[in-house]
Structures are given as structure tokens and as C-alpha cells.
Design an enzyme around this catalytic site. Structure first.
Site, PDB file in Angstrom:
ATOM      1  N   HIS A  12       0.845  -1.198   0.000  1.00  0.00           N
ATOM      2  CA  HIS A  12       0.000   0.000   0.000  1.00  0.00           C
ATOM      3  C   HIS A  12       0.882   1.250   0.000  1.00  0.00           C
ATOM      4  CE1 HIS A  12      -3.383   2.567   1.697  1.00  0.00           C
ATOM      5  NE2 HIS A  12      -2.304   3.289   2.001  1.00  0.00           N
ATOM      6  N   GLU A  13       1.832   1.300   0.922  1.00  0.00           N
ATOM      7  CA  GLU A  13       2.724   2.446   0.995  1.00  0.00           C
ATOM      8  C   GLU A  13       3.610   2.538  -0.251  1.00  0.00           C
ATOM      9  OE1 GLU A  13       2.371   4.702   3.176  1.00  0.00           O
ATOM     10  OE2 GLU A  13       0.933   3.590   4.386  1.00  0.00           O
ATOM     11  N   HIS A  15       1.855   4.424  -2.998  1.00  0.00           N
ATOM     12  CA  HIS A  15       2.020   5.878  -2.868  1.00  0.00           C
ATOM     13  C   HIS A  15       3.396   6.315  -3.384  1.00  0.00           C
ATOM     14  CE1 HIS A  15      -1.681   6.255  -0.709  1.00  0.00           C
ATOM     15  NE2 HIS A  15      -1.259   5.693   0.413  1.00  0.00           N
TER      16      HIS A  15
END
Length: 417
Positions: free
Chosen positions: A21-22, A25
Site C-alpha cells: 500500500h505504501e 504511494h
């Protein structure tokens, strides 16, 4: 050992999904030229790190998440950092709103993609639920057709019966067979399996006359019903003494519960199952408010409602039980479902969630557009400092909810029957 391994594997799967998820980004931020200074898996003390280019990568001691540092998400953050004139052009808040939206939503997009990949892998290697089995399961309730048990669990316990210690099934003693259809109980007609259950429970223990259809031929059978403890059909949580026949709804043994697919066919099967899971997730989110009182009841000692929300602790525990029973298809489905839930939840328009930052960005864009249409000066960026009280409220509410679910999962966990 298998259960412990399952817990570890499931927790590891969650940890990896959060790190990805990170990474979502980070990848998109770098793609749009934003400055990314740090990417770490985990929290707490740093175990190791290395620098590649302008970004420091590393692993921290507590594997409960991860984080990425994109410089200047807000004007206020830019003011707090010492940046060169060149770097000031690369801060996040100065980029077009559509680029910021992609970067902020990339984390959830990773969860959605990961959920599909997990389901696709399940389709090829361990199987997905068979639609034909789902239909057969649905048909069980529609007809008073039976499977005959070998014995009866007299106590109100969720377990398989033991022919050596539990009493023999009255249906088996009377010569009933799998696939028989019971149409009457003591002359009272029954048309569904629930009708049959109600009729049997309403009949006193002892001799009872059943009208049965076997291979298209109707005949009458006398059975000797026994007493058993069962959960009430009308009062939730109440146990009552009723009559038992020793049967279950008929389920065709020739219909497999799961099906495996090839790489190409698996895409369509995984996509169909994915959409079903997505719809069920939205339905579950709508029911959250009504489940909170039941979650509190579970923490304070009442029976745990299996439909109440679970934490990462509870999900990992269930994952361990699934692994222990060899139910890897359900294990992977649960992991995929959790990814879908996190992806949707993270897009809610509430700070500090990514969806909250997206909402603020588009509010600023809309406000600037309306100001320009009216010939007024651009009102500028939102002051995040003024939003902090609302943000703190959201953090407190989510924090309390997390503690509540973790407490319930520790002291009154949901377990597989």
C-alpha cells in the site's frame, strides 16, 4: 503447529499488503516527480536501512504497518521543512490535483489489485467456491429432502456426532435413506426443510409417522424421535428441549464445494468472485453501526455474534484455524476480502485517511473554480491546522473501535464451528 503457521502466514500477508500500500504511494509519487525521502516497512527502532538516490529504504522492528514520506503533502508541511528552490517545485501540494489524487488513491488501488491476484491464485491452485455448490446449498432449504445422520448429538454442541457414544439416528433406525423426501409429519404436510424441522420439533419425543417419497414411490414410516437440546428458532440465544430425527438437508455429494481453473479461465472466475466479495463488503460496511452494540456485548461477556467486525488479531486467528483444517481456499478468500475492505475504508472522505486528503484537494479545486467564475481572487489552500480538531475526533473514534475489536478478538473470539 499448522494453526500457528497459519496465524503467522496470515499476519505476514497483512503486513506485506500494508507495505505494498505504501509502496503504491511511493511509486506513483516518484512517477510524477514528487520528492520521496523515506520508505520504511514497520514502525519503531530501525533494524537496517540503505539509501538509493534521494530515498532511504529500511525495515523497522515492529511489523504493524509501514510509511512513506512524500515531501510537502500540505503547504503547512512545506513550511516546516528546509527545502531548496528546486525541491520546492517538487512538493506534493504544488502538483496538479489529478496527480495528487492518483498518488493518494494508489494505496487503495494496490489493495484492490492484490485482492484480485490472490483470488486468481486461489482459482488456479486451491479452488474457488463452486457456483453449482452454492446453488445446491441454496436448494437445501427449499425442499424437505434429507441426508440421514449416523447418530445425534443430544447436547446443543457444534460438533460431529460419535457413533460410539452418541445415540443412533432415529431416521437411520427407521431405514430412511439419503435423498428421501419427507412430505408429511403425523399427517401435517411439509414443503420446505424448515417446515420439516419445525414439525419434528413440535412433535413430542417417541413414535411419529412420516410420509416419505423414495425414488418416486410414497410410503409411510414410523420413527422413534429422541429428545435433544437445540437453539430456539424464534428466540436468539435460547436453548430448548425438542425432538430430533437425526437428519440434515439433502446436499448432493457429487457436487464439489470448490473448482480449480486454468490461468485464463481463472481470470473470469476470480473476477466474478471478486465482484461478489466487493458487493458483500459494501453491505457489511452499511451494517457497521448496528453491529457496534453487539461488539460491546461480546467484550462484556455475551455470546459473540459471528457477523460482528474483527480486527487483524481476529482475522489472523481465523486464518490459523483455516490453515489447521486445510481450508486454504477460504484462507486466501479471507485475506483477499480484508484487502478489499481496507482499500474501500481508506478511501472514506475523512482525515487522516487518504480519502480525506483527496476530498480536501478536490474541495480546494472546486472552491478555486467557483471563485474564478465569480471574478474573485483564489481563496488558496485549506488550512489543515483548522481541520485538526475534526481529525483528532476521527482518530479517537477509530482508535476506540480498534481497541474494541481487538479486545473482543482476544477475550471472546470468533471461532470456526
Amino acid at each position: 503447529m499448522a494453526q500457528a503457521l497459519g496465524v503467522i502466514l496470515f499476519a505476514l500477508g497483512i503486513f506485506v499488503s500494508v507495505c505494498l500500500h505504501e509502496a503504491g504511494h511511493m511509486w506513483t509519487a516518484k512517477r510524477f516527480g514528487m520528492k520521496v525521502t523515506r520508505y520504511f516497512a514497520g514502525f519503531g527502532p530501525t533494524l537496517f536501512s540503505f539509501r538509493r538516490g534521494e530515498t532511504e529504504y529500511g525495515l523497522k522492528a515492529i511489523p504493524l504497518g509501514g510509511f512513506v514520506k512524500i515531501v510537502g503533502m500540505t503547504p503547512q508541511e512545506e513550511e516546516e521543512e528546509e527545502l531548496s528552490e528546486e525541491d520546492k517545485k517538487r512538493v506534493m501540494w504544488r502538483k496538479p490535483v489529478w496527480q495528487r489524487t492518483i498518488v493518494l488513491s494508489a494505496g487503495s488501488a494496490v489493495h484492490f489489485i492484490l485482492a484480485f491476484v490472490i483470488m486468481w491464485i486461489a482459482a488456479m491452485f486451491v479452488g474457488l467456491p463452486n457456483p453449482a455448490f452454492a446453488k445446491a446449498l441454496d436448494d437445501v432449504a427449499k425442499h424437505p429432502r434429507i441426508n440421514v445422520a449416523k447418530c445425534v448429538v443430544v447436547a446443543n454442541e457444534q460438533r460431529d456426532c460419535n457413533p460410539g457414544t452418541d445415540p443412533a439416528s432415529p431416521a437411520k433406525n427407521a431405514g430412511l435413506r439419503d435423498g428421501d423426501t419427507i412430505t408429511k409429519v403425523n399427517g401435517t404436510a411439509v414443503t420446505t426443510y424448515l417446515d420439516l424441522v419445525k414439525a419434528i420439533r413440535a412433535t413430542p419425543p417417541g413414535p411419529a409417522t412420516l410420509t416419505v417419497t423414495t425414488d418416486g414411490a410414497e410410503h409411510t414410516v414410523t420413527v422413534d424421535l429422541i429428545s435433544a437440546q437445540r437453539t430456539s428458532l424464534t428466540e436468539k440465544g435460547k436453548t430448548e428441549t425438542v425432538s430430533a430425527l437425526g437428519v440434515g438437508g439433502y446436499l448432493d455429494p457429487g457436487v464439489p464445494t470448490t473448482m480449480t481453473y486454468g490461468p485464463v479461465d481463472g481470470i473470469g472466475a476470480a473476477g466474478s468472485f471478486y465482484m461478489d466479495t466487493l458487493g458483500n463488503t459494501f453491505t457489511a460496511l452499511k451494517k457497521f453501526p448496528e453491529k457496534l452494540p453487539k461488539l460491546w456485548d461480546a467484550v462484556t461477556g455475551s455470546e459473540r455474534d459471528p457477523e460482528t467486525p474483527i480486527s487483524v488479531v481476529g482475522a489472523s486467528r481465523i486464518g490459523g484455524e483455516l490453515a489447521d483444517r486445510g481450508l486454504w481456499s477460504v484462507f486466501l478468500w479471507l485475506l483477499a476480502s480484508l484487502n478489499i475492505f481496507v482499500g474501500i475504508f481508506n478511501l472514506l472522505p475523512l482525515l487522516p485517511l487518504d480519502g480525506g486528503h483527496i476530498a480536501v484537494a478536490w474541495f480546494e479545486r472546486a472552491r478555486s473554480w467557483f471563485a474564478a467564475r465569480r471574478g474573485r481572487p483564489d481563496p488558496g489552500r485549506v488550512d489543515y491546522a483548522k481541520l485538526m480538531p475534526v481529525t483528532y475526533v476521527v482518530i479517537i473514534v477509530f482508535g476506540a473501535f480498534t481497541l474494541l475489536t481487538v479486545g473482543a478478538d482476544i477475550f471472546n473470539p470468533i471461532t470456526l464451528k
